[in-house]
Enzyme design. Structure first.
Site, mmCIF file in Angstrom:
data_model
loop_
_atom_site.group_PDB
_atom_site.id
_atom_site.type_symbol
_atom_site.label_atom_id
_atom_site.label_comp_id
_atom_site.label_asym_id
_atom_site.label_seq_id
_atom_site.Cartn_x
_atom_site.Cartn_y
_atom_site.Cartn_z
ATOM 1 N N GLU A 43 -10.748 -1.989 -15.434
ATOM 2 C CA GLU A 43 -11.134 -2.653 -14.186
ATOM 3 C C GLU A 43 -10.165 -3.804 -13.925
ATOM 4 O O GLU A 43 -10.165 -4.804 -14.643
ATOM 5 C CB GLU A 43 -12.568 -3.183 -14.272
ATOM 6 C CG GLU A 43 -13.015 -3.959 -13.041
ATOM 7 C CD GLU A 43 -14.357 -4.651 -13.223
ATOM 8 O OE1 GLU A 43 -14.549 -5.732 -12.627
ATOM 9 O OE2 GLU A 43 -15.206 -4.136 -13.985
ATOM 10 N N LYS A 134 -24.123 -2.898 -11.951
ATOM 11 C CA LYS A 134 -23.509 -3.836 -12.884
ATOM 12 C C LYS A 134 -24.500 -4.986 -13.097
ATOM 13 O O LYS A 134 -24.724 -5.779 -12.187
ATOM 14 C CB LYS A 134 -22.189 -4.348 -12.300
ATOM 15 C CG LYS A 134 -21.563 -5.504 -13.068
ATOM 16 C CD LYS A 134 -20.351 -6.030 -12.307
ATOM 17 C CE LYS A 134 -19.810 -7.297 -12.897
ATOM 18 N NZ LYS A 134 -18.677 -7.850 -12.118
#
Length: 217
Positions: A43, A134
């Site tokens: 990421e 998340k």
């Protein structure tokens, strides 16, 4: 099928490295070090200078490695999400839920992983087509919070990020989390240019993850 394949790659990766680099060069070297250690979930946050170029160059370099999945993090608006997607980002992560980001990600069939902290936020995200939540910042909660969420929402996929490390990741994964987001000590050696140490740490994380999942590699 594109979105389903990306979600499968994220789940198989298990550990997603959250890169907050000070320069493009640092980010690229860190990514190479992580990949050398066997870590495949990447990421690239948009706090990193030229993050879109980092994403584009990484995808180009590792295009023949089907296990590697590259996404964009710290995406705060739909415009940035589209820039990331045009650069090749395979998933988009934000620290909060944003309906406009969800819409643009759905349009391009790219998974959106918004940061949520409450049942209400999680429900809103799910209604907008989000596949992975998340849980951020995870350091605010104990892993038992996953049980509390899955009681009314057993279908939710959770990826805790923020405060997850090699010592506590087992607790999160054993609660049914689909993956974990890791930064902190995994990436700290980049600040001193010790990329060999990042490779060693990445291998330790992946060895631990496979031990937890009882996967033979």
């Amino acid at each position: 099928m594109k979105k389903a394949n990306i979600l499968l790659k994220l789940e198989k990766s298990g550990v997603i490295a959250v890169l907050r680099s000070e320069t493009k060069e640092e980010a690229l070297k860190t990514i190479d070090a992580l990949v050398n250690g066997g870590l495949t979930g990447l990421e690239v946050t948009f706090t990193t200078p030229q993050a879109d170029e980092v994403i584009r160059e990484t995808i180009s370099k590792y295009k023949n490695d089907s296990a590697i999945v590259v996404g964009a993090g710290t995406v705060l608006d739909a415009m940035t999400a589209r820039i990331a997607i045009m650069a090749g980002a395979e998933f988009v992560v934000s620290p909060m839920f944003d309906a406009d980001i969800a819409e643009i990600c759905n349009l391009y069939q790219v998974p959106y992983l918004p940061g949520c902290m409450t049942i209400t936020e999680i429900k809103t995200a799910l209604r907008s087509g989000v596949d992975i939540i998340k849980l951020f910042p995870a350091s605010t909660y104990e892993p038992s919070f996953v049980d509390a969420v899955k009681a009314p929402l057993p279908q939710v996929n959770i990826m805790p990020t923020g405060g997850v490390n090699i010592e506590n990741m087992e607790q999160w994964i054993n609660k049914g989390c689909v993956a974990v987001g890791v930064g902190g000590n995994l990436l700290a050696p980049a600040k001193t240019g010790d990329y060999d140490q990042i490779t060693k740490l990445a291998k330790q994380y992946m060895d631990k993850y496979h031990e937890i999942k009882m996967v033979t590699v």
